[in-house]
Design a protein around this motif. Structure first.
Motif: not given
Lengths: 272, 279
Positions: A11-12, B103-104, B100, A14-15, B73, A8, A5
């Motif tokens: 998001t990872l 957000s997922f 975090l 950015r973190f 997953k 995902n 994805s």
């Protein structure tokens, strides 16, 4: 559910960037400052280059990756000489940074937290790759930006923007390649000190290239084992020795290393 | 599907060392199952293989029929996993970690705020500023935020004070009422006895017993010690109906009586002291 994805990964990444923002910032500022302090001296070094420095031993010139100090009379040549050395430092930064972000998770066991989120191992690996690449590009960009500013300030007629960017981008690939090497080793194992091994690969291949230069014809093959020689600023500017072909070959090797690193990372035990 | 976790003939080796050997068990929907054993018995290895942190050397592990290796997953989205280690990212705040995680799943922060209040955690502090107990709370909140239908917890209450332990299990019970399945490892046998439906005992990488708490509590072995008024005393183990025992004892002229139920803790210690394996 898709096994990959983009959201995902975003998001990872950015973190990760937020976590490592300070380190990237410090390196960028330091690189910018060192480059600026060196490049701003160009006009005063220009005369010296023509007058005195060609009496230097040939080994010193080879270690610096140049054929003559006369190139210091030219802004792009002057930049290339410094760039060649700074790329060693940046390559060590990118290898320790890339290996660090992938292996620190296992050493600190925070991977147990990260992998408890609904993400796949491939997404984690790709996010690390993107974080490492962004970190490297920011540091490289700050170096190039600093040298560009100095070029406009005191480069004079010898500052040719297209040539300058040709050197910056082709030689800059050296650091990108080593980033891939670090991610490859980080993907293979969580047990070994990956940052140290990757940094040693950088130094070792640099010395191999230097040895190839020293041995001339006898050690010519060694030059092809060292990205520092293949993509040296001189080769990058003059596109000598099949630089473009080498760029393609090393690009394929880079992609292969990353693919293998990712495949093994998917299938191996986390070191926790 | 009734069987939520199915571990079938699972073995994990690290080189020559066998950490878990031919382990098989199932966990059914809505159950709270305790996984007990001393340090190095193979609890964390088993849990890490269930959550795909490690790969089984032999055997297979299914979560709701999904393979722990091939469907990792998908399983991650069904499972809330809480590791025993409280190592998180030192430089970030709990709030950032909660964001975090949320957000997922596209959820909002209000639930994180509610849980932080419940577990008395200041979520604006950086992880490096938190004590061990508070770090544990962060892990617990993250686990609840995931709000998954299966919870796998590795020593969830170690480092928590008794009040927080109770709050934690109250919250767990709230979840199981809605059908959530819980599989947890613990060193605290009293809490396993009190809160779990079953206790699986592991020793040296092998399952040695699978106790049903309801049966343990009903058919509990009693340690009986008495002294009669003429000075005769006796201590023995009694297994059977407690009312019959009291009936028998009431016929004697007793000056002292002590009846103590045998606990999971005693069963556990028995396995570890005597090396006895129930078939």
């Amino acid at each position: 559910m898709n096994n990959f994805s983009n959201i995902n990964v975003f998001t990872l990444t950015r973190f990760d960037l937020k976590n490592n923002g300070k380190l990237i910032l410090v390196w960028s500022i330091a690189t910018f400052a060192i480059t600026f302090l060196y490049m701003i001296l160009f006009s005063s070094m220009q005369d010296m280059a023509l007058a005195e420095w060609d009496n230097m031993p040939v080994e010193v010139l080879q270690f610096m990756g140049v054929e003559s100090f006369r190139i210091m009379a030219d802004y792009n040549g002057y930049f290339g000489m410094m760039y060649n050395l700074l790329l060693i430092v940046i390559s060590i930064f990118t290898t320790t940074f890339s290996a660090g972000i992938i292996n620190k998770e296992e050493k600190s066991k925070s991977i147990e937290f990260l992998y408890s989120c609904p993400v796949s191992r491939v997404e984690i690996y790709v996010s690390k790759l993107i974080t490492a690449l962004i970190g490297l590009l920011i540091v490289l960009s700050s170096l190039i930006a600093s040298a560009t500013i100095c070029g406009f300030l005191n480069g004079g007629d010898t500052f040719i923007l297209s040539d300058f960017f040709q050197i910056a981008l082709i030689s800059g690939f050296i650091a990108v390649f080593y980033m891939g090497v670090a991610l490859f080793i980080g993907g293979l194992t969580g047990k070994l000190p990956v940052s140290m091994i990757s940094a040693m690969v950088v130094v070792f291949t640099y010395l191999i290239g230097y040895l190839g230069e020293l041995l001339k014809d006898k050690g010519e093959f060694l030059l092809y084992l060292s990205p520092f020689q293949i993509f040296s600023p001189t080769n990058a500017l003059e596109l000598r020795g099949g630089t473009i072909t080498n760029l393609i070959i090393y690009g394929i090797i880079l992609l292969g290393l990353i693919a293998i690193g990712c495949a093994v990372y998917r299938k191996r035990d986390f070191k926790i | 599907m009734d069987e939520i976790i199915k571990v079938n003939d699972f073995t994990k080796k690290y080189g020559k060392l066998t950490a878990a050997k031919n382990i098989s068990f199932t966990v059914k929907k809505g159950e709270i199952v305790g996984f007990v054993g001393k340090n190095g018995a193979g609890k964390s290895t088993t849990i890490r293989c269930i959550t795909n942190m490690l790969f089984p050397t032999q055997g297979d592990i299914k979560i709701k029929g999904l393979d722990s290796v091939k469907d990792a997953k998908k399983i991650n989205s069904l499972v809330s996993y809480m590791p025993s280690e409280t190592e998180l990212y030192e430089g970030v705040t709990s709030k950032e970690l909660f964001k975090l995680v949320l957000s997922f799943d596209g959820k909002k922060m209000s639930y994180a705020e509610e849980l932080s209040q419940y577990f008395e955690l200041n979520m604006n502090k950086k992880i490096q500023e938190l004590s061990l107990g508070n770090r544990k709370k962060v892990s617990i909140i993250i686990m609840f935020l995931r709000n998954a239908e299966i919870m796998i917890l590795d020593e969830p209450t170690s480092g928590l004070d008794p009040l927080m332990q109770k709050k934690f299990f109250d919250k767990i019970h709230e979840k199981t009422k809605n059908g959530t399945t819980v599989f947890l490892s613990s060193h605290n046998l009293n809490e396993v006895e009190k809160y779990c439906d079953r206790a699986i005992i592991i020793k040296d990488g092998t399952i040695v017993d699978d106790l049903n708490m309801a049966e343990v509590n009903v058919a509990k072995i009693q340690n009986v010690t008495y002294m009669t008024s003429d000075g005769k005393s006796e201590t023995y183990e009694y297994e059977g109906d407690i009312n019959e025992l009291i009936g028998e004892l009431s016929k004697m002229n007793l000056s002292h009586l002590e009846i103590k139920g045998k606990s999971v803790e005693e069963e556990f210690i028995r396995y570890y002291k005597e090396g006895e394996i129930h078939e």
